[in-house]
Design an enzyme around this catalytic site. Structure first.
Site, mmCIF file in Angstrom:
data_model
loop_
_atom_site.group_PDB
_atom_site.id
_atom_site.type_symbol
_atom_site.label_atom_id
_atom_site.label_comp_id
_atom_site.label_asym_id
_atom_site.label_seq_id
_atom_site.Cartn_x
_atom_site.Cartn_y
_atom_site.Cartn_z
ATOM 1 N N GLY A 31 -7.500 14.453 3.584
ATOM 2 C CA GLY A 31 -7.519 13.711 3.898
ATOM 3 C C GLY A 31 -8.693 13.847 4.909
ATOM 4 O O GLY A 31 -8.423 14.720 5.493
ATOM 5 N N PHE A 32 -9.758 12.834 5.667
ATOM 6 C CA PHE A 32 -10.551 14.251 6.237
ATOM 7 C C PHE A 32 -9.315 13.640 7.415
ATOM 8 O O PHE A 32 -8.675 15.280 8.732
ATOM 9 C CB PHE A 32 -11.316 12.140 6.909
ATOM 10 C CG PHE A 32 -10.984 12.545 8.380
ATOM 11 C CD1 PHE A 32 -12.184 14.093 8.944
ATOM 12 C CD2 PHE A 32 -11.725 11.530 9.078
ATOM 13 C CE1 PHE A 32 -12.144 13.867 11.027
ATOM 14 C CE2 PHE A 32 -11.718 11.473 10.670
ATOM 15 C CZ PHE A 32 -12.378 12.818 11.460
ATOM 16 N N THR A 73 -9.042 10.210 -3.268
ATOM 17 C CA THR A 73 -10.110 9.664 -2.174
ATOM 18 C C THR A 73 -10.267 11.527 -1.032
ATOM 19 O O THR A 73 -11.072 11.474 -0.660
ATOM 20 C CB THR A 73 -10.318 8.670 -1.277
ATOM 21 O OG1 THR A 73 -8.571 8.923 -0.448
ATOM 22 C CG2 THR A 73 -10.313 8.015 -1.999
ATOM 23 N N GLY A 74 -9.479 12.498 -0.882
ATOM 24 C CA GLY A 74 -9.096 13.358 -0.531
ATOM 25 C C GLY A 74 -10.144 13.952 -1.585
ATOM 26 O O GLY A 74 -10.484 14.652 -2.144
ATOM 27 N N ASP A 84 0.093 12.348 -7.032
ATOM 28 C CA ASP A 84 0.513 10.968 -6.411
ATOM 29 C C ASP A 84 1.629 10.231 -5.853
ATOM 30 O O ASP A 84 2.953 10.234 -6.917
ATOM 31 C CB ASP A 84 -0.674 9.512 -7.706
ATOM 32 C CG ASP A 84 -0.160 8.165 -6.960
ATOM 33 O OD1 ASP A 84 0.028 8.365 -6.539
ATOM 34 O OD2 ASP A 84 -1.051 7.974 -8.176
ATOM 35 N N LEU A 103 -0.054 9.217 4.712
ATOM 36 C CA LEU A 103 -1.302 9.047 5.429
ATOM 37 C C LEU A 103 -1.901 8.275 3.719
ATOM 38 O O LEU A 103 -2.901 8.171 4.029
ATOM 39 C CB LEU A 103 -2.546 9.900 6.576
ATOM 40 C CG LEU A 103 -2.381 9.888 7.006
ATOM 41 C CD1 LEU A 103 -0.970 11.120 7.772
ATOM 42 C CD2 LEU A 103 -3.653 10.689 7.961
ATOM 43 N N GLY A 126 11.877 6.863 1.618
ATOM 44 C CA GLY A 126 12.711 7.292 1.383
ATOM 45 C C GLY A 126 12.804 8.814 0.882
ATOM 46 O O GLY A 126 14.000 9.055 1.559
ATOM 47 N N ARG A 135 16.322 10.573 2.938
ATOM 48 C CA ARG A 135 16.854 11.280 2.517
ATOM 49 C C ARG A 135 17.288 12.914 3.048
ATOM 50 O O ARG A 135 18.527 13.670 3.398
ATOM 51 C CB ARG A 135 16.027 11.781 0.477
ATOM 52 C CG ARG A 135 16.815 13.120 0.033
ATOM 53 C CD ARG A 135 15.785 13.657 -0.560
ATOM 54 N NE ARG A 135 14.594 14.983 -0.320
ATOM 55 C CZ ARG A 135 13.414 14.975 -0.521
ATOM 56 N NH1 ARG A 135 13.892 14.975 -1.898
ATOM 57 N NH2 ARG A 135 12.504 15.571 -0.167
ATOM 58 N N TYR A 181 -7.814 -4.076 2.059
ATOM 59 C CA TYR A 181 -7.627 -3.069 2.597
ATOM 60 C C TYR A 181 -6.413 -3.619 3.827
ATOM 61 O O TYR A 181 -5.280 -3.057 4.348
ATOM 62 C CB TYR A 181 -8.460 -2.733 3.806
ATOM 63 C CG TYR A 181 -9.227 -1.388 4.390
ATOM 64 C CD1 TYR A 181 -8.636 -0.175 3.852
ATOM 65 C CD2 TYR A 181 -8.657 -2.031 5.607
ATOM 66 C CE1 TYR A 181 -8.508 1.325 4.494
ATOM 67 C CE2 TYR A 181 -8.774 -0.321 7.122
ATOM 68 C CZ TYR A 181 -8.513 0.859 5.636
ATOM 69 O OH TYR A 181 -8.233 2.296 7.014
#
Length: 362
Positions: free
Chosen positions: A27-28, A52-53, A73, A93, A122, A126, A173
């Site tokens: 992303g940005f 969206t990236g 993902d 992010l 997680g 770890r 959002y």
């Protein structure tokens, strides 16, 4: 009660990070953080599902030693097995980049805030890594679409009209951001993990999207397209805009601490919408008309566009404890941004590079 804030490093002196995971790294802002970390000698795994990236945001990093792109993902059940680490730092992010993205993909946005944040926490647990949620100022803003600011901390015993509305058209959002923050805070309290939160106000710069519906990006998009630049009211509303380099610096300074409480990063509102619109027209050389409307101004991105009452982020904590101060003026940053956006090449596939050896250079 918010957990006590502790620091293990002197402010402004980030620790040595050998390897970092940046979710939403294509992303940005994610791409700027990947670059900053690599420049400092830290190995970086950039994870992004490219919803969206953009691959082009990290294409320039593909051949650099220590960089690896993971097309994945974070909500995928297989993610923990695929993201092997070990990591010293996890910057989270992953999720919608703007309220407009949430409107298009509400369920995916909520999954990223819930399951995605839980998975990233997680992974940090770890490996015993520092975890930092890169959240939004929308998390602490409970306004309605056109109403005045209202407290998100209503306990249900006061005026319910002032309570945040979780089902409004723009609130997926905000609710996603709030839940992610609540999850990180609960996790840190229950597990005594090294997890914190940074809340971002409007950021802009090279590789920013111009289709996310925010004021600044929309002005640039319209100017480059020759479309009218529409400014609600008289254009006197102030904008809070922070250049990407300054934002990334603030994020890394918070990451370098053991701060648990949310820390605001953003610039105080300075230019007005009208000033920015005129500057965009001048920098792009556009002859598009500037139109002022009588229609009431609606929120298109909450704090990302600056608050109607002119209030900006509370950066006292970041300034006093970390020595963080935005260095790039809005005019200089806007000039750099317009130059980059107007000559930006199309996206290209990102490739995977091997790992090198890195250390953080203070």
């Amino acid at each position: 009660m918010m957990p006590m804030t502790m620091f293990t490093t002197r402010p402004g002196r980030p620790p040595s990070w050998r390897r970092a995971l940046v979710t939403g790294g294509a992303g940005f802002l994610g791409s700027h953080l990947c670059t900053r970390l690599l420049d400092a000698g830290t190995e970086v795994d950039c994870l992004d599902d490219l919803t969206t990236g953009r691959p082009g945001n990290v294409e320039h990093l593909a051949a650099r030693p220590g960089f690896r792109f993971l097309h994945l993902d974070i909500t995928d059940p297989c993610a923990p097995d695929a993201v092997t680490g070990p990591y010293d730092l996890v910057l989270h992010l992953a999720g919608p980049g703007a309220p407009a993205d949430c409107r298009r993909r509400p369920l995916k946005s909520l999954d990223a805030a819930g399951l995605g944040t839980r998975t990233a926490l997680g992974l940090a647990d770890r490996d015993g890594a520092r975890f930092l949620l890169v959240s939004s100022a929308e998390a602490c803003d409970g306004r309605g679409d056109d109403g005045p600011p209202r407290s998100p901390w209503d306990d249900g015993h006061g005026d319910t009209a002032d309570a945040p509305d979780p089902i409004g058209p723009l609130h997926t959002y905000a609710e996603a951001a709030r839940f992610a923050e609540a999850l990180v805070t609960a996790h840190a309290g229950a597990r005594a993990s090294n997890a914190g939160i940074v809340r971002l106000y409007p950021s802009y710069g090279p590789r920013m999207r111009t289709d996310d519906g925010r004021t600044l990006s929309t002005l640039i998009h319209h100017a480059l397209a020759g479309a009218p630049l529409t400014v609600p009211g008289d254009g006197s509303r102030p904008l809070s805009v922070c250049y990407a380099d300054d934002t990334a610096e603030g994020i890394l300074l918070v990451a370098a601490s053991r701060s648990v409480r949310p820390v605001d990063i953003g610039a105080d509102p300075e230019p007005t919408v009208a000033e920015v619109a005129r500057a965009v027209l001048g920098l792009t050389g556009s002859h598009a008309p500037l139109e002022f409307t009588d229609a009431p101004e609606r929120r298109s991105g909450g704090p990302f566009d600056g608050r109607p009452d002119g209030r900006g982020p509370d950066t006292g904590f970041a300034r006093e404890l970390y020595g963080w101060v935005p260095k790039v003026s809005w005019r200089e940053g806007l000039a750099r941004t317009v130059t980059a956006v107007s000559g930006c090449p199309g996206p290209a596939p990102a490739t995977t590079a091997g790992h090198g050896t890195g250390r953080w250079l203070p």
